[in-house]
Structures are given as C-alpha cells and as structure tokens.
Design an enzyme around this catalytic site. Structure first.
Site, short mmCIF file in Angstrom:
data_model
loop_
_atom_site.label_atom_id
_atom_site.label_comp_id
_atom_site.label_asym_id
_atom_site.label_seq_id
_atom_site.Cartn_x
_atom_site.Cartn_y
_atom_site.Cartn_z
CG HIS A 113 -2.43 -0.84 0.97
ND1 HIS A 113 -3.29 -0.31 0.18
CD2 HIS A 113 -2.38 -2.11 1.24
CE1 HIS A 113 -4.11 -1.30 0.28
NE2 HIS A 113 -3.63 -2.43 0.76
CG ASP A 178 -9.48 7.41 8.30
OD1 ASP A 178 -10.01 7.24 9.41
OD2 ASP A 178 -9.36 8.56 7.70
CD GLU A 301 -10.35 11.14 9.40
OE1 GLU A 301 -11.02 11.04 8.11
OE2 GLU A 301 -9.44 10.35 9.52
#
Length: 565
Positions: A113, A178, A301
C-alpha cells in the site's frame, strides 16, 4: 497465570526454533566476491528450512507494484522476492547482504500500500512479510493477553485482524488508520493516523514493545525502557533502521457502537474553528476540557466537497448498508455549493458508546444534542447514522469493495498528504481548495481530507516529522490535508501529478511550512532540506549510521544509498 506462562514458553520456543534454523554460521556467508542477491540467497537457503526465494516474472512483478501504481521504471524492480518463515530468516538475509562486496537493498513489503514505490528494493530483495504468518511458525502471530491488556501482533498482520482478535475479549486498540487492511509494521513505520489521533495520538504513540531486525541483521526487542533509541528510531522511521517483526499494542475496553455524524459547512473558517473546539486540551480520559464540546467526539475528521459527485468521490467513508444522504439532501447540498462558489466542507465525527466502554447510548444522545446545538454548521444539513463500532472502523473497506467491483481500485493513486501548521490552514484553503484544485476539475477525482491533530500526542523522540517554522515546533495544533485521487482516465495521472506540484509550489511561494506524510522525494538533498530540516536530519543520519551503516534497508525511499554518505 498458567496461561500466561504457557504463552511465554511458546514464544521462547518459537525464537529458539528460528535461531537454530540459521545455525551453523561458520560457513556463512560465501566469498565476498559473490555479491549477486540471487547467488547469495541460493547459498543462504541451504541453511534455512522453510524460507523460499522466487525470481520468476510473476513474483518480481507483484513486488514491483504498489497501491500508487505509478512507478514502472525497470530500475525499481528487485532481483528476487524472499519468503521467510520467521524473523531469523530475515535477519540472516540482512547479514548476507551486509557481508557481500556490494550490499544489496532489502525492503519489507506488507500488503503493497505504498504510493510511490517506497517499499521497492531496486536490484535487491523484497521480503514478503505475509509469509511470516503462512509458513509454519511455531506460535500464533496474533496473540491477545487479556490479563496484560495487550496484543502481540506480527509485523505482517493487518489491523482488521488485530481488531477482530481483540474484540473477541471485549478489548480493542484505541488508535487506528482509516483503512484497516494495512499491516502493523507498515503503519508503525510511518505513523498511523486517523480521526482518533487528536485524543490518543498516532499508532506509533500506542506501542509498548517491538521486535526489530536491524540493518546489521541483529534481532532486537526494544521499548521505551530497553534499547529506547532504536525503539524511537523505528517508529515513524520509514523502514530505515529496522524491519518490525512484532509489535505489542495496548488494549482497552471496546465500545459496541458509533453515532456517526456529518455536518456541512459553507466555509473553511467555520469548519476549522469547530474542529479545534472539539480537540484542543483533550486528555485521554477528558470529555469536557475548557469548552462545552471539547472531547465530546471520539473521532474528528473533515473533508472538502466539490461539485464532483460519484463513486470515486465518495468511496472512502460510506456506511456499509445505507447512504447518509437522500436525493433531496443531495439537492440541498448542491444548492449551497453553488451559492458558496462550488466548494463546501464536511465535519465528520463519531461518538462511541456501549459494549465494555464507559459511555451509554443515553450519553451519546446527550453529546449529539450538545454538538448540534453548539457547532456552527449550515443549519438543516446535519446527518447522522448509527452503526456498529466495527462497521465504523472498517468503513473504507466497504468503499474498496465497490470500487473493485467497478474495476476502479487498481488504478494509479498519485496521493499527496501534508501536515500544515494551524496558523496557515485558512491561507492554504483559500489558495488550494478554492484555487489550485478548482482550476482543473478533471483532476479532482477522489476525496480530500482536512482535520486537526494535537502535537502533544506525538513523541518528538520518534522519527516522524511534524510541521515547524523557523526550526521551532511551536504550534499546539497542526492539520492533516490528504488529497486522495484516483487516475481513471487518459491524462489523469499527469494532471494530478502536475496539480500536486502546484500545491507544494503554492506553499513554497506563500511561505507555508509543510511536511509530507507518506513522503517521497527524489534526492537526499531534498529529504534533508525539505522534509527533516537541519537538526532532525542530523539525528536521522546518526541513527542510520548506527542501525544500518551499509544502507541496506528501504532504499526505495531514496533517502540513503550505498556507501552511506
């Protein structure tokens, strides 16, 4: 107590087994002239039991790609992929590289990732970390201690599995990313941030102990009390000082549900003022602070909303079973956006309750009522969902599945993540959200996040870098801005990369200090001047010289090369 003793004995047997597999060492390494990674690995495998090496195109190609999907240079490809069965296999690999005439790069790859080839090992060896959990380890790579209130997780384990294992005992870590399908070692090598970080700090601030393979091939257990300098170096260290093979993460009573809130704002000043009210002066157990709403939310957020609508624009944060907005809601939001010049803002938050936590549904109701009364969002544009704690934490995975089904997941992702000082966030919003990102809407394909964090929750001894001005870390609050785009059409990647460059150029011209999160720079000079700054660069180099003096680890970051300058 008996269970704990059994667990400790199993762990000891596991380590002993791994150590024995690398013996005898007298015949190793081969002659120094033999420095090709493949030749060295072939020799190494004679002494390792379950480890494997692959040099076939399929394995090498997979190890050459990542989530960014925008690095295709043949020079970034490894010579081989190494599949270890235990940490000692990795240590033996690093020692073999160190003993070679030309030490070859070694990089750990979790689930791929990275976004700009940071986990690449050009001409060297990529370590397939998930193999640690597949190739016959003696003990479980994910073990919860209820008595000790911690979980020991292999560096290759993904946070979604850590969550499931802990919840089976009514416990959970308290700081998350997240997206939960990232590896423990991967996020701890960066920082691991999300909307919980304002209260509990990033994931690197929530670690009790690490097992690390250093760049000299040593296997070291470290913590704040033992080998503290290595512990601090590795956390946020971008893989430069060691490969994390185990992390001990503290656990706490887990809530059961989340009251998930979205509030729409017409301007950045109102959004950031409310966000800061929610997070300033928050202690771990403080839900009051000096402001009525301080600490009421467990997650804070925010995002920037533009005219663009669609699956990619909303993938990041959708409820798994329902939408936040009806068609009528969307029409009202669109009308406000037109009135506001095409840009709106959304404050996204959650209140956790139920389960083993200390907050009830009634507490959540009262907190929500207070928020809706006190915060300065656009009246009539407040939206609430009630979901399970797991559904909330793993919400991005639901978006991933939708994108995969549409063939829109494995595309280039030229992401830009910045940390910015609180004092300049409105200047940034005016110049970037209402300027740079609006000039070419074709490049605005994907979510844009903006949210604050408390500097006091970050340990300055760790390697992670926060924004500073004049060499002084002076502001209590700083902001994360994440521009998370997906290049799906011809020309998208070029436009987005040009836009990213325009964003950082705007900051430079406006004198806005910033540092990149998940950083990437082309030269060591840029890393030294633009990312670290003089004092922090000197410490980073000193630690590199100590723990990886031959610059074996993570050369894909393009920070150091061999020989170490």
């Amino acid at each position: 107590m008996i269970a704990k003793q059994v667990q400790e004995k199993l762990a000891a047997l596991f380590v002993l087994n791994c150590v024995l597999k690398t013996l005898p060492t007298a015949a190793w390494p081969p002659a120094a002239a033999e420095s090709s990674p493949v030749v060295v690995l072939d020799e190494l495998l004679r002494d390792l039991g379950n480890a494997e090496i692959r040099t076939d195109p399929d394995a090498v190609s997979l190890a050459s790609t990542d989530f960014g999907n925008n690095v295709s240079s043949p020079t970034s490809r490894p010579a081989a992929v190494f599949y270890p069965s235990c940490a000692a296999d990795i240590a033996a690999l690093v020692r073999a590289s160190s003993a070679s005439a030309s030490p070859f790069p070694v990089s750990a790859r979790g689930r791929g990732h990275s976004t700009h080839g940071q986990a690449a090992a050009p001409g060297g060896v990529v370590v397939d970390m998930p193999s640690l959990g597949r190739r016959g380890a003696v003990v479980d790579r994910l073990a919860v201690s209820v008595e000790g209130r911690y979980v020991d997780a292999g560096g290759e384990q993904v946070w979604a599995d850590v969550l499931r294992a802990a919840l089976a005992h009514g416990l959970a870590p308290r700081s998350w990313t997240d997206y939960l399908h990232l590896t423990v070692g991967g996020t701890l090598s960066n920082a691991g941030i999300s909307g919980q970080a304002f209260r509990h700090g990033p994931q690197i601030s929530n670690v009790l102990e690490l097992d690390v393979v250093t760049g000299t091939g040593e296997m070291v257990t470290c913590s704040k009390e033992k080998e503290a300098d290595l512990f601090h170096a590795v956390l946020g260290g971008l893989g430069q000082f060691g490969i994390i093979t185990r992390a001990r993460i503290p656990l706490f009573p887990a809530p059961a549900r989340a009251r998930w809130v979205r509030l729409i704002y017409a301007d950045a000043a109102a959004l950031t003022r409310d966000q800061e009210r929610l997070i300033i002066n928050i202690d771990d157990g403080n839900r009051g602070g000096g402001d009525l709403v301080a600490g009421v939310m467990d997650y804070v957020e925010g995002s920037v909303l533009t005219d663009y609508q669609g699956l990619i624009g909303s993938w990041r944060s959708q409820p798994p079973s329902a939408s936040f907005f009806t068609d009528a809601d969307a029409a009202r939001v669109a009308a406000l956006a037109e009135k506001s010049g095409g840009v709106l803002y959304c404050l996204e938050g959650a209140l956790y309750y139920g389960g083993a936590g200390d907050t009830s549904a009634e507490d959540a109701d009262k907190g929500l009522e207070l928020l809706l009364r006190e915060l300065r969002y656009a009246r009539g544009l407040a939206f609430v969902q009630d979901v399970s704690y797991v559904e909330f934490l793993d919400r991005v995975h639901a978006g991933e599945l939708k994108l995969r089904a549409a063939g829109l997941w494995d595309v280039p992702h030229p992401w830009l993540n910045l940390f910015l000082p609180r004092s300049r966030i409105l200047d940034f919003a005016a110049g970037v959200f209402h300027g740079v990102l609006r000039r070419d809407d074709r490049a605005a394909v994907g979510p844009v996040l903006v949210y604050p964090m408390n500097r006091a929750k970050w340990d300055p001894e760790m390697s992670a870098v926060l924004p500073f001005s004049g060499g002084v870390d002076e502001e209590e609050v700083f902001y994360t801005v994440a521009v998370l785009r997906s290049a799906v059409a011809d020309g998208d990647l070029r436009r987005m990369e040009e836009q990213n460059a325009a964003v950082t150029r705007f900051c430079d011209d406006a004198g806005i200090p910033y540092v990149q999160y998940l950083p990437y720079y082309a030269t060591q000079a840029e890393w030294a001047a633009r990312h670290f700054g003089p004092g922090r660069w000197a410490r980073f180099v000193q630690r590199k010289s100590k723990y990886d003096p031959k610059a074996i680890l993570s050369r894909g970051q393009k920070i150091f090369s061999y020989p170490l300058a």
